[in-house]
Design an enzyme around this catalytic site. Sequence first.
Site, PDB file in Angstrom:
ATOM      1  N   ASP A 203       0.954  -1.310  -0.065  1.00 36.93           N
ATOM      2  CA  ASP A 203      -0.072  -0.118  -0.045  1.00 36.93           C
ATOM      3  C   ASP A 203       0.835   1.283   0.150  1.00 36.93           C
ATOM      4  O   ASP A 203       0.334   2.284  -0.206  1.00 36.93           O
ATOM      5  CB  ASP A 203      -0.999  -0.047   1.268  1.00 36.93           C
ATOM      6  CG  ASP A 203      -0.295  -0.090   2.534  1.00 36.93           C
ATOM      7  OD1 ASP A 203       0.794  -0.279   2.685  1.00 36.93           O
ATOM      8  OD2 ASP A 203      -0.921   0.116   3.455  1.00 36.93           O
ATOM      9  N   SER A 204       2.247   1.069   0.085  1.00 32.50           N
ATOM     10  CA  SER A 204       2.834   2.394  -0.007  1.00 32.50           C
ATOM     11  C   SER A 204       3.059   2.679  -1.396  1.00 32.50           C
ATOM     12  O   SER A 204       4.002   3.752  -1.810  1.00 32.50           O
ATOM     13  CB  SER A 204       4.663   1.689   0.373  1.00 32.50           C
ATOM     14  OG  SER A 204       4.879   0.360  -0.331  1.00 32.50           O
TER      15      SER A 204
ATOM     16  N   GLU B 110       8.330  -4.390  11.229  1.00 26.69           N
ATOM     17  CA  GLU B 110       8.721  -3.291  10.762  1.00 26.69           C
ATOM     18  C   GLU B 110       9.230  -2.110  11.956  1.00 26.69           C
ATOM     19  O   GLU B 110       8.394  -2.232  13.088  1.00 26.69           O
ATOM     20  CB  GLU B 110       7.674  -2.562   9.797  1.00 26.69           C
ATOM     21  CG  GLU B 110       8.178  -0.945   9.387  1.00 26.69           C
ATOM     22  CD  GLU B 110       7.446  -0.509   8.232  1.00 26.69           C
ATOM     23  OE1 GLU B 110       6.482  -1.206   8.181  1.00 26.69           O
ATOM     24  OE2 GLU B 110       7.697   0.571   7.953  1.00 26.69           O
TER      25      GLU B 110
HETATM   26  O1  KIV Z   1       3.650  -1.478   1.820  1.00 29.41           O
HETATM   27  C1  KIV Z   1       4.916  -1.407   2.134  1.00 29.41           C
HETATM   28  O2  KIV Z   1       5.694  -1.076   1.225  1.00 29.41           O
HETATM   29  C2  KIV Z   1       4.937  -2.371   3.097  1.00 29.41           C
HETATM   30  C3  KIV Z   1       6.547  -2.376   3.557  1.00 29.41           C
HETATM   31  C4  KIV Z   1       6.766  -1.348   4.381  1.00 29.41           C
HETATM   32  C5  KIV Z   1       6.815  -3.658   4.292  1.00 29.41           C
HETATM   33  O3  KIV Z   1       4.337  -2.785   3.789  1.00 29.41           O
END
Ligand code: KIV
Length: 279
Positions: free
Chosen positions: A49-50, A186
């Site tokens: 979701d990043s 994380e």
């Molecule tokens: O959405 C993302 O990139 C993540 C990572 C930080 C593990 O969940």
Amino acid sequence: MSETPVTVPSLRARKRRDGSTPIVMVTAYDEPGARIVSGAGADIILVGDSVANNVLGYDDTLHVDIDVMAHHTAAVARARPRSLILGDMPWMSYHLSPDEAVRNAARLIRAGAQAVKLEGGRARLPVVEAIVKAEIPVVGHLGLTPQSVLAMGGFRVQGKSVDAAGALLDAAKALAAAGCFAFVIEGVPDVVGAKATEALDVPTIGIGAGPDCDGQVLVFHDLLGLGRTTPPKFVRQYADLGRIATEAIAAFADDVRSGSFPSDAETYHAPAGLGDALG
Ligand code: KIV
């Protein structure tokens, strides 16, 4: 490099203490990104979701919904990667009821994911149980959970007190018992990453969680120097593609302005007589 697709059972067994090599996970959000990440030999592509921060220009991950995540998961799947595709469940796609969470997890599977990831501790137990019961493999995500940014008051390292670290370890064990086949850990002190890895029979994949996890994950844009902000301390940047891309496009602009692009070799030529016939 092996051509055999990465599967959930093969990942579930990847504990370093049993002699396994560390798991490599990298995010990707589209077909070219997935081709690059899979071609580089990563075990898992996380359609994170990043995408909200790294592709869509938002400041946090709270602005993407299941439609956006399914769209990007499908784009990644079109690359037909060898890496396992892990679809990230966005905020509010698994918070209202287990039934709705199962329906949304299925959207990501139908878009091409082979497993889903969701954030949070013990509060997620009913949802994890329901999704696993629907035969969908689930990865947990503990520690600094970016979807909790408002509740945390910012992106802050978690698990720094005995109570907070104890709660994280307790949640990890309960979620593993509920069926999570791996965990992203994380933004926690290294000792917490190590203790979680020791306590669990399923692998931990760290991001800012120290060197002792069973694998590591980084965000594509951070790793390649494509981010718009200074990356956090835990990022190692392996290339400066942002600078290389800017220089390449500036060279194109120079060539257009000077008239040196396109050259004769870059031009389609008409059959004899067409120019004359057009007058
Ligand atoms: O959405 C993302 O990139 C993540 C990572 C930080 C593990 O969940």
